[in-house]
Design an enzyme around this catalytic site. Structure first.
Site, mmCIF file in Angstrom:
data_model
loop_
_atom_site.group_PDB
_atom_site.id
_atom_site.type_symbol
_atom_site.label_atom_id
_atom_site.label_comp_id
_atom_site.label_asym_id
_atom_site.label_seq_id
_atom_site.Cartn_x
_atom_site.Cartn_y
_atom_site.Cartn_z
ATOM 1 N N ARG A 15 -3.656 1.299 -14.405
ATOM 2 C CA ARG A 15 -2.546 0.446 -14.962
ATOM 3 C C ARG A 15 -3.315 -0.089 -16.180
ATOM 4 N NH1 ARG A 15 -0.039 -4.431 -11.764
ATOM 5 N NH2 ARG A 15 -2.176 -4.917 -11.936
ATOM 6 N N TYR A 26 0.763 -1.191 -0.017
ATOM 7 C CA TYR A 26 0.003 -0.198 0.110
ATOM 8 C C TYR A 26 0.876 1.251 0.071
ATOM 9 C CZ TYR A 26 -3.684 -3.340 1.049
ATOM 10 O OH TYR A 26 -4.761 -4.359 0.989
ATOM 11 N N HIS A 27 0.405 2.276 -0.688
ATOM 12 C CA HIS A 27 1.243 3.269 -1.006
ATOM 13 C C HIS A 27 0.808 5.031 -0.613
ATOM 14 C CE1 HIS A 27 4.367 1.490 -3.489
ATOM 15 N NE2 HIS A 27 3.616 0.562 -3.749
ATOM 16 N N SER A 28 1.527 5.701 -0.335
ATOM 17 C CA SER A 28 1.265 7.030 -0.039
ATOM 18 C C SER A 28 0.455 7.592 -1.059
ATOM 19 C CB SER A 28 2.552 7.834 0.308
ATOM 20 O OG SER A 28 3.195 8.180 -0.791
ATOM 21 N N HIS A 83 -15.338 0.674 -2.060
ATOM 22 C CA HIS A 83 -14.990 0.798 -0.580
ATOM 23 C C HIS A 83 -14.654 -0.871 -0.334
ATOM 24 C CE1 HIS A 83 -17.458 4.469 0.678
ATOM 25 N NE2 HIS A 83 -17.952 4.256 -0.703
ATOM 26 N N GLU A 127 -17.921 -3.277 -2.232
ATOM 27 C CA GLU A 127 -17.328 -3.497 -1.357
ATOM 28 C C GLU A 127 -16.403 -4.581 -1.505
ATOM 29 O OE1 GLU A 127 -17.267 -1.963 1.593
ATOM 30 O OE2 GLU A 127 -19.491 -1.209 2.115
ATOM 31 N N SER A 156 -16.862 21.786 18.290
ATOM 32 C CA SER A 156 -16.559 20.568 18.679
ATOM 33 C C SER A 156 -15.123 20.047 18.672
ATOM 34 C CB SER A 156 -17.392 19.272 17.978
ATOM 35 O OG SER A 156 -16.741 18.056 18.183
ATOM 36 N N ARG A 158 -11.776 6.963 9.472
ATOM 37 C CA ARG A 158 -12.972 6.736 8.285
ATOM 38 C C ARG A 158 -13.206 7.966 7.693
ATOM 39 N NH1 ARG A 158 -17.779 3.614 7.093
ATOM 40 N NH2 ARG A 158 -19.338 4.788 6.660
ATOM 41 N N GLU A 204 -9.956 2.184 4.321
ATOM 42 C CA GLU A 204 -10.220 1.207 3.276
ATOM 43 C C GLU A 204 -9.035 1.105 2.296
ATOM 44 O OE1 GLU A 204 -14.318 2.019 2.074
ATOM 45 O OE2 GLU A 204 -14.802 1.849 4.260
ATOM 46 N N HIS A 217 -13.655 6.420 2.174
ATOM 47 C CA HIS A 217 -13.054 6.046 3.453
ATOM 48 C C HIS A 217 -11.654 5.712 3.487
ATOM 49 C CE1 HIS A 217 -17.639 4.999 3.871
ATOM 50 N NE2 HIS A 217 -17.366 6.323 4.420
#
Ligand code: 0X9
Ligand code: ZN
Length: 454
Positions: free
Chosen positions: A225, A156-158, A338, A413, A277, A268, A213, A210
């Protein structure tokens, strides 16, 4: 894997022919080869570190009766409890992340009431550390030298890596693909995507609404790609369509989940301030103006399903709204990715109401689901979110259908069904991509054929 279709007549338009020639060039050939170190992926020093989830577990609770639901619901709002799947009564099980003390208490109470559960993730801290390989600076340099960009589908990448990949695609697939921006996030990050194709019929695909995920942005970049570097497999589709793909719609939230520190991995929402708040952010998928603020959303800024102070209070959802409204004349399909639970939703989610053309949408979704089954054997349930998951208003899919008038609107999902949940191992990205490429291809083609017949 997407099928390789022979080119059909009429011959390719020059721009696409040029790009297809490009895909056979040495640089394009090189980027397909991914004999990378097993730990390629996360920028050095940016791991999800610390001891944040020491002793935390994810339980899968079997909902035998309303008593179990009531017991689970009595833990809602507890800051040490995070429901990964809802205690809505629509599903036979509920996945719940628990801190050590409250976990012990929940297990005791479940046992006492006769309900059963399994421990799905025994050691959340270990699962967080094992989710995605870490890459050293040297490995990263090597990777960029070899591929021309830092993105892989084995980690997983930035957001930054994703942006560099988009630049690479724009530079190398001129005439077929180009980058676009729909605006900026609360913290000033570019909401950037890539569009590929030369056709009049347009399709929108987004990911990363989200933050937690992570497989969603990975899959959308994989679609980029596919429709650029592997365009040879999709010539007919790309001649007729233009596909807009935006991997990370909520980049502030995404980067927050990557930044380590206490309890950040399962964030999330967006990262906007809420006046009055101390709680941060709104749920972007409750922030669209489609029955905004009604079922399945909250008016409490501290809630994970906070709808925001008003419809489109978030710059990210506003940007998507404005972009799509500017293209409704051509936009025929909206797909949002998601995770998790392997489902494919058809509108509406705000209630069990169905759009007038529900059958046409369902037919397209079922074709997509069948393509997945054919490709990987994985089962995805198809239907309305309001029937399969819970009723939830203010979602992007409902808005795209009912307000923007985009005929075909879907939410996926992705994997899995809870064994790893939000911590889906990066080693599953490629297989998830393969099944989703097959689904998206089929859904676009099926909808186009259906419209042609009408
Ligand atoms: O609740 C959501 O927003 C989605 N599920 S998730 O677990 N990824 O958060 C489902 C979205 C279905 N569509 C709408 N609620 N509009
Ligand atoms: Zn989601």
């Amino acid at each position: 894997m997407a099928r390789s279709r022979p080119p059909r007549s009429p011959p390719l338009v020059p721009a696409l022919a040029l790009v297809l020639a490009l895909t056979a060039s040495p640089i394009a050939a090189r980027v397909h080869v991914q004999s990378l170190p097993a730990d390629a992926g996360r920028p050095a020093g940016q791991g999800v570190g610390g001891e944040d989830y020491q002793g935390h577990q994810v339980l899968k609770v079997f909902v035998a009766d309303n008593g179990t639901l009531d017991l689970l619901r009595s833990f809602e709002g507890n800051p040490d409890v995070d429901f990964w799947t809802p205690a809505s009564g629509l599903n036979p099980t509920v996945d719940v992340l628990v801190a050590p003390d409250v976990g012990r208490r929940l297990k005791e109470e479940l046992t006492r009431s006769g309900a059963s559960y399994t421990v799905n993730i025994e050691d959340v801290q270990a699962a967080v550390e094992e989710e995605s390989p870490v890459m050293s600076d040297t490995e990263r340099e090597l990777l960029v030298g070899r591929s021309g960009h830092p993105l892989t589908w084995t980690a997983y990448h930035s957001a930054d890596d994703h942006h560099q990949y988009m630049d690479f695609i724009e530079q190398n697939y001129k005439g077929l693909c180009e980058t676009f921006s729909i605006g900026t996030s609360t913290e000033g990050r570019d909401l950037r995507g890539v569009k590929c194709g030369l056709g009049k019929r347009e399709v929108w695909i987004d990911g990363g609404i989200h933050a937690r995920e992570w497989v969603s942005p990975a899959v959308v970049s994989c679609l980029i790609r596919e429709y650029s570097q592997r365009s040879v497999n999709h010539q007919d589709l790309l001649r007729k369509h233009t596909i807009y793909m935006l991997p990370i719609l909520n980049p502030d939230g995404y980067e927050y989940t990557r930044s380590g520190g206490r309890r950040r991995r399962f964030w999330r929402k967006t990262r906007s301030r809420n006046p009055g708040s101390s709680c941060i952010g709104a749920d972007p998928n409750r922030n669209f103006d489609a029955h905004w603020g009604e079922t399945g959303s909250s008016m409490d800024p501290c809630s994970d399903i906070y709808a925001g102070s008003r419809p489109f209070s978030e710059p990210e959802t506003r940007a998507l709204r404005d972009f799509l409204l500017g293209r409704v004349h051509a936009m025929k399909m909206y797909i949002s990715f998601h995770s998790y639970s392997q489902m494919l939703f058809v509108p509406y989610a705000f209630s069990k109401e169905r759009p007038a053309d529900y059958k046409e949408l369902l037919r397209v979704a079922k074709a997509g689901e069948k393509a997945i089954r054919r490709t990987s054997g994985k089962a995805y349930r198809v239907g309305q979110a309001s029937q399969l998951l819970y009723e939830a208003a203010g979602g992007s899919d409902d808005w795209a259908k009912s307000k923007a008038g985009i005929k075909y609107s879907f939410t996926f999902e992705l994997r899995d069904k809870g064994r790893q949940g939000f911590l889906l191992s990066a080693s599953q990205i490629e297989d998830t991509c393969t099944e989703i490429v097959a689904a998206v291809d089929t859904m676009i083609t099926t909808s186009a054929e259906q419209d042609d017949k009408a």
